[in-house]
Design a protein around this motif. Structure first.
Motif, mmCIF file in Angstrom:
data_model
loop_
_atom_site.group_PDB
_atom_site.id
_atom_site.type_symbol
_atom_site.label_atom_id
_atom_site.label_comp_id
_atom_site.label_asym_id
_atom_site.label_seq_id
_atom_site.Cartn_x
_atom_site.Cartn_y
_atom_site.Cartn_z
ATOM 1 N N CYS A 72 25.528 -22.214 -10.965
ATOM 2 C CA CYS A 72 25.239 -20.824 -11.319
ATOM 3 C C CYS A 72 23.842 -20.400 -10.882
ATOM 4 O O CYS A 72 23.649 -19.292 -10.397
ATOM 5 C CB CYS A 72 25.405 -20.655 -12.821
ATOM 6 S SG CYS A 72 25.203 -18.968 -13.387
ATOM 7 N N SER A 73 22.863 -21.293 -11.005
ATOM 8 C CA SER A 73 21.477 -20.927 -10.650
ATOM 9 C C SER A 73 21.316 -20.719 -9.151
ATOM 10 O O SER A 73 20.491 -19.918 -8.722
ATOM 11 C CB SER A 73 20.507 -21.996 -11.149
ATOM 12 O OG SER A 73 20.729 -23.214 -10.472
ATOM 13 N N SER A 74 22.073 -21.434 -8.337
ATOM 14 C CA SER A 74 21.948 -21.250 -6.888
ATOM 15 C C SER A 74 22.479 -19.890 -6.442
ATOM 16 O O SER A 74 22.111 -19.403 -5.386
ATOM 17 C CB SER A 74 22.657 -22.373 -6.135
ATOM 18 O OG SER A 74 24.041 -22.324 -6.370
ATOM 19 N N TYR A 75 23.341 -19.286 -7.238
ATOM 20 C CA TYR A 75 23.845 -17.963 -6.910
ATOM 21 C C TYR A 75 23.001 -16.845 -7.535
ATOM 22 O O TYR A 75 22.793 -15.804 -6.928
ATOM 23 C CB TYR A 75 25.297 -17.802 -7.361
ATOM 24 C CG TYR A 75 26.249 -18.662 -6.586
ATOM 25 C CD1 TYR A 75 26.510 -18.402 -5.246
ATOM 26 C CD2 TYR A 75 26.878 -19.741 -7.169
ATOM 27 C CE1 TYR A 75 27.367 -19.196 -4.516
ATOM 28 C CE2 TYR A 75 27.738 -20.536 -6.451
ATOM 29 C CZ TYR A 75 27.984 -20.257 -5.129
ATOM 30 O OH TYR A 75 28.820 -21.043 -4.413
ATOM 31 N N LEU A 76 22.525 -17.056 -8.744
ATOM 32 C CA LEU A 76 21.808 -16.006 -9.452
ATOM 33 C C LEU A 76 20.312 -15.974 -9.143
ATOM 34 O O LEU A 76 19.685 -14.931 -9.273
ATOM 35 C CB LEU A 76 22.020 -16.148 -10.961
ATOM 36 C CG LEU A 76 23.431 -15.852 -11.450
ATOM 37 C CD1 LEU A 76 23.538 -16.071 -12.941
ATOM 38 C CD2 LEU A 76 23.831 -14.434 -11.091
ATOM 39 N N ALA A 77 19.722 -17.100 -8.751
ATOM 40 C CA ALA A 77 18.276 -17.138 -8.491
ATOM 41 C C ALA A 77 17.864 -16.192 -7.365
ATOM 42 O O ALA A 77 16.898 -15.444 -7.529
ATOM 43 C CB ALA A 77 17.835 -18.572 -8.205
ATOM 44 N N PRO A 78 18.571 -16.158 -6.220
ATOM 45 C CA PRO A 78 18.168 -15.188 -5.193
ATOM 46 C C PRO A 78 18.321 -13.733 -5.652
ATOM 47 O O PRO A 78 17.512 -12.882 -5.295
ATOM 48 C CB PRO A 78 19.103 -15.482 -4.020
ATOM 49 C CG PRO A 78 19.581 -16.858 -4.236
ATOM 50 C CD PRO A 78 19.596 -17.060 -5.711
ATOM 51 N N PHE A 79 19.333 -13.471 -6.472
ATOM 52 C CA PHE A 79 19.525 -12.111 -6.972
ATOM 53 C C PHE A 79 18.333 -11.672 -7.815
ATOM 54 O O PHE A 79 17.778 -10.588 -7.625
ATOM 55 C CB PHE A 79 20.819 -12.040 -7.790
ATOM 56 C CG PHE A 79 20.981 -10.743 -8.524
ATOM 57 C CD1 PHE A 79 21.300 -9.582 -7.845
ATOM 58 C CD2 PHE A 79 20.795 -10.688 -9.897
ATOM 59 C CE1 PHE A 79 21.446 -8.389 -8.510
ATOM 60 C CE2 PHE A 79 20.930 -9.499 -10.574
ATOM 61 C CZ PHE A 79 21.261 -8.343 -9.881
ATOM 62 N N PHE A 80 17.912 -12.524 -8.761
ATOM 63 C CA PHE A 80 16.786 -12.167 -9.608
ATOM 64 C C PHE A 80 15.478 -12.175 -8.843
ATOM 65 O O PHE A 80 14.564 -11.414 -9.151
ATOM 66 C CB PHE A 80 16.712 -13.095 -10.820
ATOM 67 C CG PHE A 80 17.809 -12.835 -11.811
ATOM 68 C CD1 PHE A 80 17.911 -11.605 -12.449
ATOM 69 C CD2 PHE A 80 18.749 -13.804 -12.094
ATOM 70 C CE1 PHE A 80 18.923 -11.352 -13.353
ATOM 71 C CE2 PHE A 80 19.760 -13.560 -12.996
ATOM 72 C CZ PHE A 80 19.850 -12.336 -13.630
ATOM 73 N N ILE A 113 24.218 -29.297 -5.322
ATOM 74 C CA ILE A 113 25.589 -28.823 -5.463
ATOM 75 C C ILE A 113 25.520 -27.399 -6.015
ATOM 76 O O ILE A 113 24.707 -27.109 -6.898
ATOM 77 C CB ILE A 113 26.388 -29.737 -6.407
ATOM 78 C CG1 ILE A 113 26.457 -31.144 -5.801
ATOM 79 C CG2 ILE A 113 27.779 -29.184 -6.660
ATOM 80 C CD1 ILE A 113 27.071 -32.165 -6.715
ATOM 81 N N ALA A 114 26.332 -26.528 -5.471
ATOM 82 C CA ALA A 114 26.293 -25.122 -5.877
ATOM 83 C C ALA A 114 26.627 -24.995 -7.359
ATOM 84 O O ALA A 114 27.638 -25.495 -7.825
ATOM 85 C CB ALA A 114 27.260 -24.315 -5.046
#
Length: 150
Positions: free
Chosen positions: A133-141, A130-131
């Motif tokens: 915070c980590s699913s959004y920020l992990a690709p960024f980092f 389930i989406a």
């Protein structure tokens, strides 16, 4: 976008598609021995045997990743080494043609019947994440680490 497509295909075919014991169990068959179709005429993939998954990784996904990384490295070097702005534009168009050559060959060489069968196959997809915070920020980092390491 090609590397992202490869990652999503690996995630789908290797991790999410269930494993079956043999090639005969890949599709559901009717009592007469033909492939069972859904109400809209599509064929449901039940799963892939481990040998087929290994073949997909070694024969399809790994060569595509290697080819994309080599083209990325050589293409960047090639574009950086050009002198004029017109040459950069011309070389960028040539590089884009090389990247899209596999799609052009697919449309020119693969028979229409095989394309239609590929479009009509349903692939099971089991999403458990389930989406958050980590699913959004992990690709960024993850992608931020490359310029910092450079």
């Amino acid at each position: 976008t090609d590397l992202r497509k490869i990652v999503s295909l690996v995630r789908l075919f290797i991790l999410q598609v269930p494993r079956v014991s043999s090639i005969e169990d890949m599709f559901q068959a009717t009592s007469s021995g033909t492939l069972a179709k859904t109400q809209d005429g599509k064929i449901q993939l039940e799963g892939l045997p481990w040998s087929m998954k290994l073949t997909l990784v070694l024969a399809v996904f790994l060569p595509r990743v290697i080819l994309d990384c080599v083209l990325l490295w050589l293409g960047c070097r090639w574009l950086v080494s050009t002198v004029g702005l017109q040459d950069v534009l011309l070389n960028a168009v040539a590089l884009e043609f090389i990247l899209n050559l596999k799609d052009l060959l697919y449309f020119a060489v693969v028979p229409e019947r095989n394309k239609l069968e590929t479009q009509q196959m349903l692939i099971p997809e089991h999403r458990v994440q389930i989406a958050d915070c980590s699913s959004y920020l992990a690709p960024f980092f993850f992608w931020l680490a490359f310029p910092l390491a450079w």
